[in-house]
Design a protein around this motif. Structure first.
Motif, PDB file in Angstrom:
ATOM      1  N   ALA A  15       0.623  -1.202  -0.115  1.00 10.01           N
ATOM      2  CA  ALA A  15      -0.064   0.010   0.035  1.00 10.01           C
ATOM      3  C   ALA A  15       0.725   1.847  -0.530  1.00 10.01           C
ATOM      4  N   ARG A  25      -2.652   6.611  -4.688  1.00 13.03           N
ATOM      5  CA  ARG A  25      -3.179   6.496  -3.601  1.00 13.03           C
ATOM      6  C   ARG A  25      -2.697   4.655  -2.977  1.00 13.03           C
ATOM      7  N   TYR A  26      -3.599   4.705  -2.409  1.00 17.34           N
ATOM      8  CA  TYR A  26      -2.806   3.284  -0.610  1.00 17.34           C
ATOM      9  C   TYR A  26      -3.597   2.554  -1.006  1.00 17.34           C
ATOM     10  N   TRP A  27      -4.641   2.596  -2.108  1.00 14.84           N
ATOM     11  CA  TRP A  27      -5.943   1.560  -2.563  1.00 14.84           C
ATOM     12  C   TRP A  27      -6.124   2.189  -3.538  1.00 14.84           C
ATOM     13  N   ASN A  28      -5.960   0.760  -4.130  1.00 20.20           N
ATOM     14  CA  ASN A  28      -6.722   1.011  -5.943  1.00 20.20           C
ATOM     15  C   ASN A  28      -7.589   0.224  -6.731  1.00 20.20           C
ATOM     16  N   TRP A  29      -8.315  -0.838  -5.604  1.00 24.10           N
ATOM     17  CA  TRP A  29      -8.623  -2.022  -5.752  1.00 24.10           C
ATOM     18  C   TRP A  29      -8.442  -2.741  -6.682  1.00 24.10           C
ATOM     19  N   GLU A  47       1.172   4.301  -2.958  1.00 26.36           N
ATOM     20  CA  GLU A  47       0.869   5.745  -2.960  1.00 26.36           C
ATOM     21  C   GLU A  47       1.938   6.040  -3.782  1.00 26.36           C
ATOM     22  N   PHE A  80      -5.273  -8.779  -0.262  1.00 26.23           N
ATOM     23  CA  PHE A  80      -6.129  -8.933   0.961  1.00 26.23           C
ATOM     24  C   PHE A  80      -6.652  -9.875   1.689  1.00 26.23           C
ATOM     25  N   GLU A  92      -4.607  -6.336  -4.814  1.00 27.29           N
ATOM     26  CA  GLU A  92      -4.132  -6.038  -3.810  1.00 27.29           C
ATOM     27  C   GLU A  92      -5.736  -6.002  -3.038  1.00 27.29           C
TER      28      GLU A  92
END
Length: 339
Positions: A263, A272-276, A267, A284, A280
């Motif tokens: 994450a 961005r820390y999370w981009n779906w 960034e 998770f 990723e």
């Protein structure tokens, strides 16, 4: 920088050499398992004969009613695999594994030197480097506990992964794509290697646990056990389950670090820390499944078969994340280098 083709060729030769030696090590470890099965069968026959002689002596010398002490049919098999005995074929298997790992690491290092970067920029390199870490972690575990019985179930998936790497995932040595040119590549991916290696060992142990548990149930019911005599020499299903749990307990926080480090890198690379991104999301999901396993195992009283199924579900997610997502789901992590 341009690619050093001579080093790239040397890397390929070293990887093929490592595969050849791993094959010999796999053969030796399989022979060791067969020998363990013979020893276990001989010991059990001797034990049964001793009991029969005791019963006969009791009846003959009692002059009356003989008291016979019966042993439960569910008696656990004797673990010969960890009795510390010196097994020549097992020693040969370990020596060959060490030699193969040295060749393997040589292939990884020369691959990286050929492109002047860390050698894990595509699926081929990740497979080759990752399998070397699996073997290294296995050998490190071997220094703490006699798990030579696990060798066959480590080397087989390693050879399968290397076969896929050279036959399907192979990519010529080349510079990294811009998004991967970061020190986070070394931090993020190296920790992932260690974590996945422990998950691989835990998966192999879990499979053996389920097989052993089934044999113990059959033994308790008085049924014929059939093939797989080597299982009689392995630890009990309870001991195998405990070993798998310990491996996952060590690996889980490393996987959590992999998720967090990814994450942070996202960034830096994409803002961005999370981009779906599919990668990723599945990383998770893996974390959630293993978190559920550890929670159920520690607080819910889940053990044995139920815990094993949950552990295997986590490993299935790893396979999906590695193969299916990399190949069939394009995204920010589309660095497979194939197709």
């Amino acid at each position: 920088m341009s690619v050093d083709e001579s080093l790239a060729s040397a890397s390929n030769a070293l990887v093929y050499s490592a595969m050849a030696v791993y094959t010999l090590a796999l053969g030796a470890s399989t022979m060791d398992l067969a020998a363990l099965g013979d020893r276990a069968s001989a010991r059990m026959r001797k034990k049964q004969q001793g009991k029969s002689q005791q019963m006969s002596a009791g009846v003959a010398g009692g002059g009356g009613t003989a008291t016979v002490v019966r042993t439960s049919a569910s008696e656990e098999p004797i673990s010969l695999a960890e009795d510390g005995a010196s097994r020549k074929v097992a020693r040969i298997a370990v020596s060959l594994t060490v030699l193969a790992l040295l060749l393997h690491i040589g292939g990884v290092v020369t691959r990286g030197l050929s492109a002047h970067r860390a050698p894990w920029g595509n699926m081929y390199e990740f497979s080759v480097t990752g399998t070397s870490v699996v073997v290294l972690v296995y050998l490190l575990v071997l220094t703490r506990r006699d798990v030579r019985w696990l060798s066959t179930f480590v080397l087989a998936p390693v050879l399968l992964s290397l076969g896929l790497a050279v036959a399907v995932f192979y990519t010529d040595s080349a510079p990294l794509v811009p998004a991967l040119q970061s020190y986070w590549l070394v931090i993020h991916v190296s920790v992932a290697f260690i974590s996945i290696s422990l998950f691989v060992l835990a998966f192999s142990t879990t499979v053996l646990q389920l097989v052993q548990e089934r044999r113990e149930i059959k033994r308790a019911a008085g049924e014929t056990l059939g093939a797989g005599r080597f299982m009689e020499a392995l630890p009990t299903s309870t001991d195998l389950e405990k070993l798998s749990y310990r491996l996952i307990a060590i690996s889980f926080p490393l996987w959590g670090f992999t998720l967090v480090a990814g994450a942070i890198w996202a960034e830096v690379a994409w803002g961005r820390y999370w981009n779906w991104d599919p990668k990723e999301v599945w990383t998770f999901i893996i974390w959630v499944v293993y978190a559920a396993y550890l929670h159920a195992r520690a607080t819910g009283g889940w053990n044995g078969r139920r815990a094993a199924y949950l552990s295997m579900a986590g490993f299935a997610c790893i396979i999906i994340n590695y193969v299916v997502v990399n190949v069939f789901f394009p995204g920010n992590h589309s660095y497979a280098g194939i197709g």
